[in-house]
Scaffold this active site. Structure first.
Site, mmCIF file in Angstrom:
data_model
loop_
_atom_site.group_PDB
_atom_site.id
_atom_site.type_symbol
_atom_site.label_atom_id
_atom_site.label_comp_id
_atom_site.label_asym_id
_atom_site.label_seq_id
_atom_site.Cartn_x
_atom_site.Cartn_y
_atom_site.Cartn_z
ATOM 1 N N GLU A 1 0.861 -1.203 0.000
ATOM 2 C CA GLU A 1 0.000 0.000 0.000
ATOM 3 C C GLU A 1 0.885 1.236 0.000
ATOM 4 O OE1 GLU A 1 -3.057 0.275 3.185
ATOM 5 O OE2 GLU A 1 -2.714 2.424 3.038
ATOM 6 N N HIS B 1 -9.244 1.006 -0.151
ATOM 7 C CA HIS B 1 -8.486 1.935 0.699
ATOM 8 C C HIS B 1 -9.452 3.033 1.149
ATOM 9 C CE1 HIS B 1 -5.576 5.196 1.513
ATOM 10 N NE2 HIS B 1 -4.693 4.240 1.717
ATOM 11 N N ASP C 1 2.525 1.916 3.778
ATOM 12 C CA ASP C 1 1.733 3.126 3.611
ATOM 13 C C ASP C 1 2.651 4.340 3.407
ATOM 14 O OD1 ASP C 1 -0.546 4.569 3.193
ATOM 15 O OD2 ASP C 1 -1.391 4.317 5.191
HETATM 16 MN MN MN Z 1 -2.689 4.349 2.552
#
Ligand code: MN
Length: 318
Positions: A7, A160, A280
């Site tokens: 991600e 997401h 992330d």
């Molecule tokens: Mn994210």
């Protein structure tokens, strides 16, 4: 140990130049770093991946992405532009970057067509969407054409958070710190995922795979109650109990939840084949994420699954 991070955000340079991140609740220093790193691939991103041992970042268009657009024609054109840009980035570093396509779900048929182009022509590995599109959730029958295409192509959809809010919650009145990644994003995305499960998406499309970030947006810890209270409903159209879709159709990544207790709990609920690594980037620290994983209290073979084997199987990267 090989590391695939699932991600990892980027932005189109011209879009970010027009609309840089401005979250007022985040420190200005962090906003500056994020704005710089979202459009960079070689100056900071690859060196940080090298420093901390990330072999592959699976890239995706950052929030709100295509979900921030209202005009279907613009959404179609912008998805194509974003996917072409992403494919060019990957082509320059094919061993280090993979990608999830942006899809214009404002027009489900066009989204299916763009997904097919992105996977078959551009070599992308699935799609990532930032929650609902214009207040439409993907259990609606109009999205069946898109789920059919995901199943046919055998690629996952990463759900997401981060669409513009569909409505105002009285619950949030006077508490702006609850809005966004602190709380509402997780609650909204978990609710969307439950709509997909309870709406029978995975009965209609048993081959479809959904990925949730942020340790499954809390859902691994709600499955027992979900089953027990679903069993009390007078109408129970699902073929399986709700929890059975988790770990099978619904997989999770650890992005941003650096808790070994949460990790071992998610693995206990979903199985070790359903949990994958993610950072992330650039919103989270690569160093913290990698240290979290390397020090996780897991057997060596389970660590390998979470670090890269599960992702490689799902995305057919090997
Ligand atoms: Mn994210």
């Amino acid at each position: 140990m090989r590391l695939i991070a699932m991600e990892e955000a980027f932005a189109l340079p011209d879009v970010l130049a027009r609309r840089p991140l401005t979250r007022t609740s985040t420190s200005p220093e962090l906003i500056d770093v994020w704005n710089r790193r979202l459009v960079d691939f070689t100056e900071e991103r690859l060196p940080l991946m090298d420093k901390y041992g990330i072999d592959v970042q699976v890239l995706s268009l950052t929030v709100p992405g295509i979900q921030g657009l209202t005009d279907p024609g613009e959404a179609v054109a912008e998805s194509r532009r974003a996917n072409d840009f992403l494919a060019e980035v990957i082509a320059r570093h094919p061993d280090r970057f993979k990608g999830f396509a942006a899809v214009p779900l404002q027009d489900p048929r066009a989204a299916a067509a763009e997904l097919e182009r992105a996977v078959n022509v551009l070599g992308l590995s699935g799609a990532l969407v930032n929650d609902h599109t214009g207040g439409h959730y993907y259990d609606e029958p109009r999205f069946d054409v898109f789920w059919d295409k995901l199943a046919e192509l055998d690629v996952p959809l990463y759900l997401h958070p981060g669409a513009p809010p569909a409505d105002q919650w009285h619950l949030l009145k006077g508490r702006p710190e609850l809005v966004g990644p602190v709380w509402t994003w997780g609650a909204e995305t978990a609710g969307h995922a439950l709509r997909l499960v309870l709406g029978g998406v995975f009965d209609r499309h048993p081959q479809a795979r959904l990925v949730l970030g942020h340790m499954g947006e809390g859902l691994p810890f709600h499955l027992a109650r979900l089953d027990s209270r679903y069993a009390c409903q007078s109408d129970r159209p699902l073929r399986r109990k709700p929890s059975a879709y988790f770990g099978d159709n619904v997989l999770v990544t650890v992005s941003g939840v650096w808790s070994h207790a949460a990790l071992t709990g998610a693995i206990a609920e979903l199985g070790v084949d359903a949990v994958m690594f993610a950072v992330d980037y650039p919103y989270e620290s690569t160093e913290t994420a990698v240290e979290f994983l390397r020090s996780a209290p897991l057997a060596a073979e389970d660590l390998e699954k979470v670090a890269h084997l599960n992702a490689a199987r799902l995305l057919r990267l090997n």
